[in-house]
Design an enzyme around this catalytic site. Structure first.
Site, PDB file in Angstrom:
ATOM      1  N   SER A  13     -15.005   3.776   5.284  1.00 21.55           N
ATOM      2  CA  SER A  13     -14.591   5.178   5.250  1.00 21.55           C
ATOM      3  C   SER A  13     -13.848   5.518   3.964  1.00 21.55           C
ATOM      4  CB  SER A  13     -13.712   5.490   6.464  1.00 21.55           C
ATOM      5  OG  SER A  13     -12.590   4.630   6.524  1.00 21.55           O
ATOM      6  N   TRP A  14     -12.968   4.621   3.493  1.00 23.04           N
ATOM      7  CA  TRP A  14     -12.163   4.919   2.314  1.00 23.04           C
ATOM      8  C   TRP A  14     -12.989   4.886   1.036  1.00 23.04           C
ATOM      9  CZ3 TRP A  14      -8.906   7.836   0.571  1.00 23.04           C
ATOM     10  CH2 TRP A  14      -7.939   7.549  -0.401  1.00 23.04           C
ATOM     11  N   LYS A 106      -4.884  -1.561   0.618  1.00 23.80           N
ATOM     12  CA  LYS A 106      -3.449  -1.649   0.897  1.00 23.80           C
ATOM     13  C   LYS A 106      -3.149  -2.888   1.736  1.00 23.80           C
ATOM     14  CE  LYS A 106      -3.003   3.389   0.781  1.00 23.80           C
ATOM     15  NZ  LYS A 106      -2.701   4.634   1.538  1.00 23.80           N
ATOM     16  N   GLY A 136      -1.130   6.380  -1.545  1.00 26.24           N
ATOM     17  CA  GLY A 136      -0.448   7.604  -1.159  1.00 26.24           C
ATOM     18  C   GLY A 136      -1.000   8.155   0.141  1.00 26.24           C
ATOM     19  N   ALA A 140      -8.993   9.181   4.902  1.00 28.11           N
ATOM     20  CA  ALA A 140     -10.327   9.189   4.298  1.00 28.11           C
ATOM     21  C   ALA A 140     -11.125  10.434   4.675  1.00 28.11           C
ATOM     22  CB  ALA A 140     -11.091   7.931   4.710  1.00 28.11           C
ATOM     23  N   LYS A 190       3.933   0.320   5.099  1.00 28.15           N
ATOM     24  CA  LYS A 190       3.928   1.516   5.952  1.00 28.15           C
ATOM     25  C   LYS A 190       2.968   1.355   7.121  1.00 28.15           C
ATOM     26  CE  LYS A 190      -0.185   3.102   4.386  1.00 28.15           C
ATOM     27  NZ  LYS A 190      -1.360   3.574   5.165  1.00 28.15           N
ATOM     28  N   ASP A 243       3.278   8.381   2.323  1.00 28.58           N
ATOM     29  CA  ASP A 243       2.259   7.641   3.058  1.00 28.58           C
ATOM     30  C   ASP A 243       2.775   7.197   4.425  1.00 28.58           C
ATOM     31  OD1 ASP A 243      -0.268   6.666   3.356  1.00 28.58           O
ATOM     32  OD2 ASP A 243      -0.091   5.063   1.888  1.00 28.58           O
ATOM     33  N   THR A 247       0.962   8.167   7.947  1.00 31.63           N
ATOM     34  CA  THR A 247       0.374   7.089   8.747  1.00 31.63           C
ATOM     35  C   THR A 247       1.098   6.907  10.073  1.00 31.63           C
ATOM     36  OG1 THR A 247      -0.122   6.010   6.638  1.00 31.63           O
ATOM     37  CG2 THR A 247      -0.454   4.706   8.614  1.00 31.63           C
TER      38      THR A 247
END
Length: 332
Positions: A13-14, A106, A136, A140, A190, A243, A247
């Site tokens: 997805s990203w 990440k 950040g 997505a 995060k 972020d 999230t």
């Protein structure tokens, strides 16, 4: 440097969302993935049906399972594969790299406790000045839909400015930062805190509990950043607080959803199956757990998240542990 072509490793997805976002700024975007069915669907139907169903992809996105061809074609390369797979993926690149490589993944490598920028430097034949990090608040799906998004691009300032000027769009805005370490810690940790806030919401503990977890979670992020040599103030920006808030509270967050399902009583296995995609925080917390033991550092939220996932501690018991800790002064 002239940037006409962009290569992206990772057709999830990203990676697909970034291909769509940047397609208006490059003549061609080359997207690599392992799954031939996904690759064929992108090329034939202009859609990543598995990860971004219903979103029409730009005509100048070309997908392939040939990593050598994709990596070689781009004037810039973006890495958007799961963190724990990055080293193995990049080992396939056996030629010198003389162009910017940007990590959009990440996490912290569990085995080595190293950041992705270090893994890139160790694995590729590349100068450190060409390694960047993109991080950040950026779901997505919203990026792929062209909704306004602001993120941080961290790395060498001179080359970074050229990347920023070329890659900025009217819906995807990049802010420069030279603290590549702090930016990566924010993006990694995060996810762990988001699992905690999701579990809290799943237990029905309310807004006060969520706000407390986010705030104390930010403190844990800054503590880890300092341990790695990053700047604490970086964590108050887009790649940290920005972020984290997204999230930990957003309905599209895989990590929050995973925690929410745990709070509702699902097993770890069932919750992961329900999410259906990689939950990076569940892996990153393994690396943080090692840091806690090896560096004798106190990170109570991260520690109970680890115990819930890997030691069968119930989310309700985790709350009790956090609330009954020894009283202390607030550290900032």
């Amino acid at each position: 440097m002239e940037f006409k072509y962009l290569s992206i490793l990772g057709s999830g997805s990203w990676g697909t969302a970034l291909a769509q976002a940047f397609s208006k700024r490059f003549k061609n975007v080359y997207l690599w993935g392992r799954d031939q069915e996904i690759i064929d669907c992108i090329n034939k139907n202009r859609e990543n049906k598995k990860y971004l169903s219903g979103i029409k992809l730009a005509e100048n996105i070309d997908a392939s399972t040939d990593i050598y061809e994709v990596f070689d074609r781009g004037d810039i390369v973006i890495i958007a594969v799961p963190t724990q797979n990055i080293r193995d993926v990049l080992r396939k690149i056996n030629f010198p790299v003389r162009k910017p490589v940007i990590s959009a993944s990440k996490g912290i490598e569990i085995e080595s406790l190293k950041l992705i920028s270090d893994v890139i430097y160790e694995t590729l034949d590349i100068e450190k000045e060409l390694i960047f990090v993109l991080s950040g608040p950026s779901f997505a799906k919203e990026v792929a839909l062209g909704l306004p998004t602001a993120v941080t691009l961290a790395g060498n300032s001179e080359t970074g400015e050229k990347l920023q000027n070329h890659m900025n769009t009217n819906t995807f805005r990049l802010y420069l930062n030279d603290d590549i370490t702090g930016v990566q810690i924010g993006g990694a940790v995060k996810n762990v805190i988001a699992i905690a806030t999701g579990a809290s919401d799943g237990l029905g503990l309310g807004n006060n509990a969520r706000a407390g977890l986010i705030t104390r979670g930010l403190f844990e992020m800054t503590r880890i950043a300092k341990l790695f040599g990053g700047k604490p103030q970086t964590l108050y920006g887009l790649s940290g607080m920005g972020d984290l808030v997204l999230t930990a509270t957003g309905e599209l967050s895989r990590n929050r959803t995973f925690g929410f399902l745990l709070g509702k009583g699902l097993s770890v296995e069932k919750a992961l199956e329900e999410v259906g995609q990689v939950v990076e925080g569940a892996k990153t917390v393994k690396a943080i757990h090692r840091l806690i033991k090896e560096k004798n550092i106190e990170l109570p939220i991260s520690e109970v998240v680890y115990r819930v996932i890997y030691e069968k501690l119930s989310p309700k018991e985790a709350v009790g542990i956090l609330m009954n800790r020894q009283p202390k002064r607030e550290e900032l």
